[in-house]
Design an enzyme around this catalytic site. Structure first.
Site, mmCIF file in Angstrom:
data_model
loop_
_atom_site.group_PDB
_atom_site.id
_atom_site.type_symbol
_atom_site.label_atom_id
_atom_site.label_comp_id
_atom_site.label_asym_id
_atom_site.label_seq_id
_atom_site.Cartn_x
_atom_site.Cartn_y
_atom_site.Cartn_z
ATOM 1 N N ASP A 241 2.294 -7.810 7.194
ATOM 2 C CA ASP A 241 2.114 -6.173 7.154
ATOM 3 C C ASP A 241 3.656 -5.688 7.510
ATOM 4 O O ASP A 241 4.028 -5.668 8.531
ATOM 5 C CB ASP A 241 1.214 -5.907 8.399
ATOM 6 C CG ASP A 241 0.995 -4.332 8.221
ATOM 7 O OD1 ASP A 241 1.664 -3.562 7.435
ATOM 8 O OD2 ASP A 241 0.413 -3.825 8.825
ATOM 9 N N HIS A 335 -4.172 -1.488 -2.227
ATOM 10 C CA HIS A 335 -3.385 -0.817 -1.260
ATOM 11 C C HIS A 335 -1.997 -0.831 -1.469
ATOM 12 O O HIS A 335 -1.192 0.116 -1.331
ATOM 13 C CB HIS A 335 -3.817 -1.280 0.135
ATOM 14 C CG HIS A 335 -3.138 -0.614 1.451
ATOM 15 N ND1 HIS A 335 -3.380 0.708 1.772
ATOM 16 C CD2 HIS A 335 -1.913 -0.844 2.295
ATOM 17 C CE1 HIS A 335 -2.885 0.873 2.753
ATOM 18 N NE2 HIS A 335 -1.909 0.160 3.058
#
Length: 427
Positions: A241, A335
């Site tokens: 991330d 996403h």
């Protein structure tokens, strides 16, 4: 949460921590005792959050962690472009009834003095608790910001930036007002838990009778040096991330992240705006998905963060690539597709989050997720466009819930002899 493999993206180049004997303040006796064997300069790492995120932490010998120092005074406040830290505390304060501009100025002066000393590895100026006596600075940063209500309390409405207008409502919001907003906001980060707690306690004590805690949140990241080589961090969903976080080396980094020196209002020159969101991850639901299904939700491989269209973590995602059935390899609601700047009018933010875990609910589900902190020169051009896009159909939205929110104006760094916010409070 903005590309994120849920929040995060490539991180900014870390700031150099001054630990050499001939440096401005040098290394305190406490730092030397706590970091025997440490030598040379230590470089920081990166951070991240949802949308864009900060960079991976540099692998460094554990014996050197305590000696890493970030300078308090500078063009920008600390805690923005430095790498992700192992431990963090976010805390908001409200001024007490009757406290106004004068009391706020005195408070920021005390806080700035305390932050400068603690970031140098020194004791707090008043009644130090000795919690961090044996440790060095440990990359401690303390960052201060003002909420919209601060300007009402201090009679400074004319100086309130238009960028502090309330964020719009989003369909994914389930906000707890008691854990949102606040007159004053403080972000504390360090690579040692006791150093971070020591700073939190000192800041709280220095608030004295001028302000009271409105809410506090505690977070963490992977400790620098815990991996065999520097890499982008993972979040509690197990996803890499922070791959697409803006980096200071980018030509447009300052324009996107910081208010220009000629910006308005003048007291915000070289400052930034922080959006803070407590984003709960519905881990029980997420962990029921197969790895393949999780990767489809994000649009990236879980193992190495590479886009499903092929390549490695840094390979540009091919949004037009299709499979044998003619379906997009990266689905239209993935996403990582939705949060791309080129899909949001170039909207960009520097995500620098902390993960959190606040125990287990009565039904057995973990109260865990992301303390999302993102930085931008204008939240209406950074956070808001991306979150609106996510609101309209992000596959990840089924597995997260926004439970608290805040928006804060973070002025530029204090010059030597100044305190943070002085140009606002004494201008």
């Amino acid at each position: 949460m903005p590309d994120q493999s849920v929040p995060q993206a490539r991180t900014p180049e870390p700031a150099v921590r001054d630990t050499a004997p001939g440096s401005e303040r040098g290394v305190s006796r406490r730092a030397l005792l706590g970091t025997a064997g440490a030598t040379g300069l230590v470089l920081g790492a990166g951070g991240g959050a949802v949308g864009y995120a900060a960079a991976p932490a540099q692998a460094t010998a554990l014996t050197s962690l305590g000696s890493a120092r970030v300078m308090f005074h500078g063009k920008h406040q600390p805690g923005i472009t430095e790498g992700l830290q192992a431990r963090g505390h976010l805390v908001a304060f409200d001024l007490v009834a009757g406290a106004g501009r004068k009391e706020a100025a005195a408070l920021l002066r005390r806080w700035s003095t305390t932050a400068e000393r603690l970031m140098a590895g020194e004791a707090a100026p008043h009644d130090d608790t000795d919690v961090a006596r044996d440790a060095g600075p440990s990359s401690l940063t303390v960052t201060f910001g003002f909420g919209r209500s601060f300007f009402d309390r201090t009679g400074l409405r004319a100086q309130r930036p238009a960028a502090l207008d309330p964020l719009p409502d989003f369909s994914s919001d389930h906000l707890d007002k008691a854990r949102s907003d606040g007159d004053l906001w403080v972000q504390i980060g360090a690579n040692d838990a006791l150093v971070a707690f020591h700073a939190l306690r000192a800041i709280q004590r220095e608030a004295g009778s001028a302000a009271r805690v409105r809410w506090q949140m505690n977070g963490f990241n992977r400790t620098p040096g815990a991996t065999a080589h520097p890499m982008t961090a993972r979040n509690l969903m197990g996803q890499i991330d922070g791959t697409r976080n803006p980096r200071p080396a980018d030509a447009d980094f300052d324009r996107r992240i910081f208010v220009p020196a000629s910006g308005e209002p003048a007291w915000m020159a070289n400052g930034s705006y922080a959006v803070v969101r407590r984003i709960r991850m519905l881990l029980d639901d997420w962990e029921k998905l197969s790895r393949s299904a999780q990767e489809q939700v994000i649009g990236r491989r879980k193992t190495d963060g590479a886009p499903l269209s092929g390549g490695d973590e840094t390979t540009e995602m091919d949004l037009e690539k299709t499979d044998a059935k003619g379906e997009y390899v990266v689905s239209v609601n993935a996403h990582a597709r939705i949060t791309r700047p080129d899909r949001n009018g170039g909207a960009a933010m520097l995500r620098r989050p902390f993960s959190y875990h606040d125990g287990i609910d009565a039904d057995g589900s973990p109260d865990a997720g992301l303390l999302f902190v993102c930085w931008q020169a204008d939240p209406l051009r950074g956070f808001v466009p991306v979150q609106r896009k996510l609101d309209r159909g992000d596959a990840l939205s089924r597995y997260i819930r926004h439970e608290a929110s805040g928006l804060f104006a973070v002025p530029g760094g204090a010059a030597k002899g100044e305190y943070v916010g002085q140009r606002l409070l004494e201008g």
